[in-house]
Design a protein around this motif. Structure first.
Motif, PDB file in Angstrom:
ATOM      1  N   SER A 125      55.070  64.039  42.735  1.00 61.30           N
ATOM      2  CA  SER A 125      55.034  65.189  43.421  1.00 61.30           C
ATOM      3  C   SER A 125      56.486  65.598  44.289  1.00 61.30           C
ATOM      4  O   SER A 125      56.128  66.705  44.620  1.00 61.30           O
ATOM      5  CB  SER A 125      54.283  64.449  44.973  1.00 61.30           C
ATOM      6  N   GLU A 126      57.658  64.617  44.083  1.00 67.81           N
ATOM      7  CA  GLU A 126      58.518  65.384  44.560  1.00 67.81           C
ATOM      8  C   GLU A 126      59.587  66.157  44.214  1.00 67.81           C
ATOM      9  O   GLU A 126      60.201  66.880  45.004  1.00 67.81           O
ATOM     10  CB  GLU A 126      59.969  63.930  44.023  1.00 67.81           C
ATOM     11  N   PRO A 127      59.070  66.956  42.600  1.00 64.81           N
ATOM     12  CA  PRO A 127      60.001  67.819  42.496  1.00 64.81           C
ATOM     13  C   PRO A 127      59.248  69.330  43.074  1.00 64.81           C
ATOM     14  O   PRO A 127      59.838  69.959  43.198  1.00 64.81           O
ATOM     15  CB  PRO A 127      59.923  68.143  40.799  1.00 64.81           C
ATOM     16  N   SER A 128      57.374  69.126  43.189  1.00 63.59           N
ATOM     17  CA  SER A 128      57.107  70.265  43.868  1.00 63.59           C
ATOM     18  C   SER A 128      57.305  70.019  45.206  1.00 63.59           C
ATOM     19  O   SER A 128      57.237  70.847  45.730  1.00 63.59           O
ATOM     20  CB  SER A 128      55.416  70.046  44.096  1.00 63.59           C
ATOM     21  N   PHE A 129      57.466  69.317  46.210  1.00 66.92           N
ATOM     22  CA  PHE A 129      57.956  69.316  47.457  1.00 66.92           C
ATOM     23  C   PHE A 129      59.172  69.507  47.670  1.00 66.92           C
ATOM     24  O   PHE A 129      59.562  70.647  48.643  1.00 66.92           O
ATOM     25  CB  PHE A 129      57.717  67.738  48.173  1.00 66.92           C
ATOM     26  N   ALA A 130      60.598  68.311  46.633  1.00 69.07           N
ATOM     27  CA  ALA A 130      61.483  69.755  46.831  1.00 69.07           C
ATOM     28  C   ALA A 130      62.157  71.201  46.762  1.00 69.07           C
ATOM     29  O   ALA A 130      62.336  72.289  48.012  1.00 69.07           O
ATOM     30  CB  ALA A 130      62.736  69.070  45.246  1.00 69.07           C
ATOM     31  N   LEU A 131      61.091  71.769  45.777  1.00 72.91           N
ATOM     32  CA  LEU A 131      60.653  73.315  45.400  1.00 72.91           C
ATOM     33  C   LEU A 131      60.679  74.368  47.178  1.00 72.91           C
ATOM     34  O   LEU A 131      61.200  74.857  47.364  1.00 72.91           O
ATOM     35  CB  LEU A 131      60.100  73.745  44.812  1.00 72.91           C
ATOM     36  N   VAL A 132      59.422  73.133  47.876  1.00 65.81           N
ATOM     37  CA  VAL A 132      59.082  73.585  48.798  1.00 65.81           C
ATOM     38  C   VAL A 132      60.214  73.396  50.103  1.00 65.81           C
ATOM     39  O   VAL A 132      60.478  74.629  51.057  1.00 65.81           O
ATOM     40  CB  VAL A 132      57.753  73.246  49.774  1.00 65.81           C
ATOM     41  N   TRP A 133      60.306  72.532  50.017  1.00 62.48           N
ATOM     42  CA  TRP A 133      61.754  72.233  51.677  1.00 62.48           C
ATOM     43  C   TRP A 133      63.245  72.292  50.874  1.00 62.48           C
ATOM     44  O   TRP A 133      63.392  72.064  52.334  1.00 62.48           O
ATOM     45  CB  TRP A 133      61.537  70.968  51.821  1.00 62.48           C
ATOM     46  N   ASN A 134      63.120  72.284  50.009  1.00 62.85           N
ATOM     47  CA  ASN A 134      65.025  72.339  49.754  1.00 62.85           C
ATOM     48  C   ASN A 134      65.187  73.884  50.461  1.00 62.85           C
ATOM     49  O   ASN A 134      65.639  74.882  48.712  1.00 62.85           O
ATOM     50  CB  ASN A 134      65.391  72.286  48.457  1.00 62.85           C
ATOM     51  N   ASN A 135      65.729  74.490  51.216  1.00 65.16           N
ATOM     52  CA  ASN A 135      66.247  75.492  51.710  1.00 65.16           C
ATOM     53  C   ASN A 135      67.054  75.747  53.204  1.00 65.16           C
ATOM     54  O   ASN A 135      66.467  74.886  53.341  1.00 65.16           O
ATOM     55  CB  ASN A 135      64.452  76.701  51.650  1.00 65.16           C
ATOM     56  N   PRO A 136      67.750  76.472  53.043  1.00 58.27           N
ATOM     57  CA  PRO A 136      68.689  76.940  54.438  1.00 58.27           C
ATOM     58  C   PRO A 136      68.188  76.577  55.383  1.00 58.27           C
ATOM     59  O   PRO A 136      68.089  75.659  56.243  1.00 58.27           O
ATOM     60  CB  PRO A 136      69.170  78.308  54.070  1.00 58.27           C
ATOM     61  N   GLU A 137      66.708  77.679  55.738  1.00 53.60           N
ATOM     62  CA  GLU A 137      66.014  77.196  56.397  1.00 53.60           C
ATOM     63  C   GLU A 137      66.024  75.921  57.863  1.00 53.60           C
ATOM     64  O   GLU A 137      65.424  75.559  58.451  1.00 53.60           O
ATOM     65  CB  GLU A 137      64.371  77.736  56.810  1.00 53.60           C
ATOM     66  N   ASP A 138      65.474  74.991  56.908  1.00 52.94           N
ATOM     67  CA  ASP A 138      64.661  73.632  56.836  1.00 52.94           C
ATOM     68  C   ASP A 138      65.575  72.446  56.748  1.00 52.94           C
ATOM     69  O   ASP A 138      65.837  72.049  56.798  1.00 52.94           O
ATOM     70  CB  ASP A 138      63.916  72.863  55.843  1.00 52.94           C
ATOM     71  N   ASP A 139      66.926  73.300  56.325  1.00 50.18           N
ATOM     72  CA  ASP A 139      68.687  72.000  56.569  1.00 50.18           C
ATOM     73  C   ASP A 139      68.528  71.602  57.773  1.00 50.18           C
ATOM     74  O   ASP A 139      69.203  70.261  57.872  1.00 50.18           O
ATOM     75  CB  ASP A 139      69.572  73.090  55.748  1.00 50.18           C
ATOM     76  N   ALA A 140      68.347  72.304  59.312  1.00 49.93           N
ATOM     77  CA  ALA A 140      69.116  71.455  60.092  1.00 49.93           C
ATOM     78  C   ALA A 140      67.510  70.282  59.683  1.00 49.93           C
ATOM     79  O   ALA A 140      68.358  69.559  60.891  1.00 49.93           O
ATOM     80  CB  ALA A 140      67.669  73.088  61.025  1.00 49.93           C
ATOM     81  N   TYR A 141      66.600  70.418  59.898  1.00 51.33           N
ATOM     82  CA  TYR A 141      65.891  68.847  59.945  1.00 51.33           C
ATOM     83  C   TYR A 141      66.400  67.629  58.891  1.00 51.33           C
ATOM     84  O   TYR A 141      66.283  66.676  59.387  1.00 51.33           O
ATOM     85  CB  TYR A 141      64.829  68.751  59.112  1.00 51.33           C
ATOM     86  N   ASP A 142      67.371  68.334  58.321  1.00 50.30           N
ATOM     87  CA  ASP A 142      67.705  67.149  57.604  1.00 50.30           C
ATOM     88  C   ASP A 142      68.643  65.883  58.586  1.00 50.30           C
ATOM     89  O   ASP A 142      69.226  64.732  58.170  1.00 50.30           O
ATOM     90  CB  ASP A 142      68.686  67.537  56.090  1.00 50.30           C
ATOM     91  N   ASP A 143      69.775  67.221  59.531  1.00 54.10           N
ATOM     92  CA  ASP A 143      70.065  65.684  60.553  1.00 54.10           C
ATOM     93  C   ASP A 143      69.933  65.622  61.248  1.00 54.10           C
ATOM     94  O   ASP A 143      70.776  64.804  62.104  1.00 54.10           O
ATOM     95  CB  ASP A 143      71.583  67.377  61.042  1.00 54.10           C
ATOM     96  N   LEU A 144      68.368  65.679  61.807  1.00 53.23           N
ATOM     97  CA  LEU A 144      67.782  65.034  62.598  1.00 53.23           C
ATOM     98  C   LEU A 144      67.369  63.731  62.792  1.00 53.23           C
ATOM     99  O   LEU A 144      67.461  62.590  61.385  1.00 53.23           O
ATOM    100  CB  LEU A 144      66.290  65.034  62.893  1.00 53.23           C
TER     101      LEU A 144
END
Length: 74
Positions: free
Chosen positions: A55-74
């Motif tokens: 399922s990782e590739p599917s989730f990557a398509l959804v979650w890898n975007n500029p709007e969600d990059d802020a969550y990576d820093d949490l």
């Protein structure tokens, strides 16, 4: 009647009749299931791990975007 013959007969039904047949078959199958099947025990972690990896590739398509990059820093 064999399963193949049953499938051929089911294909001759209208979509509404096929839907009704499928619903009844699911009800029958659920009634026949032991409780252990309804609540599976995931002792074999390799199955869960494999499903997660697939399922990782599917989730990557959804979650890898500029709007969600802020969550990576949490």
């Amino acid at each position: 009647m064999t399963l193949q013959e049953l499938m051929q007969e089911a294909q001759r039904l209208s979509w509404q009749e096929q839907f009704h047949l499928a619903a009844r078959l699911l009800q029958w199958a659920e009634a026949k299931m032991p409780e252990a099947i309804e609540q599976p025990d995931y002792q074999d972690s390799s199955l869960v791990t494999s499903a997660a990896k697939v399922s990782e590739p599917s989730f990557a398509l959804v979650w890898n975007n500029p709007e969600d990059d802020a969550y990576d820093d949490l």
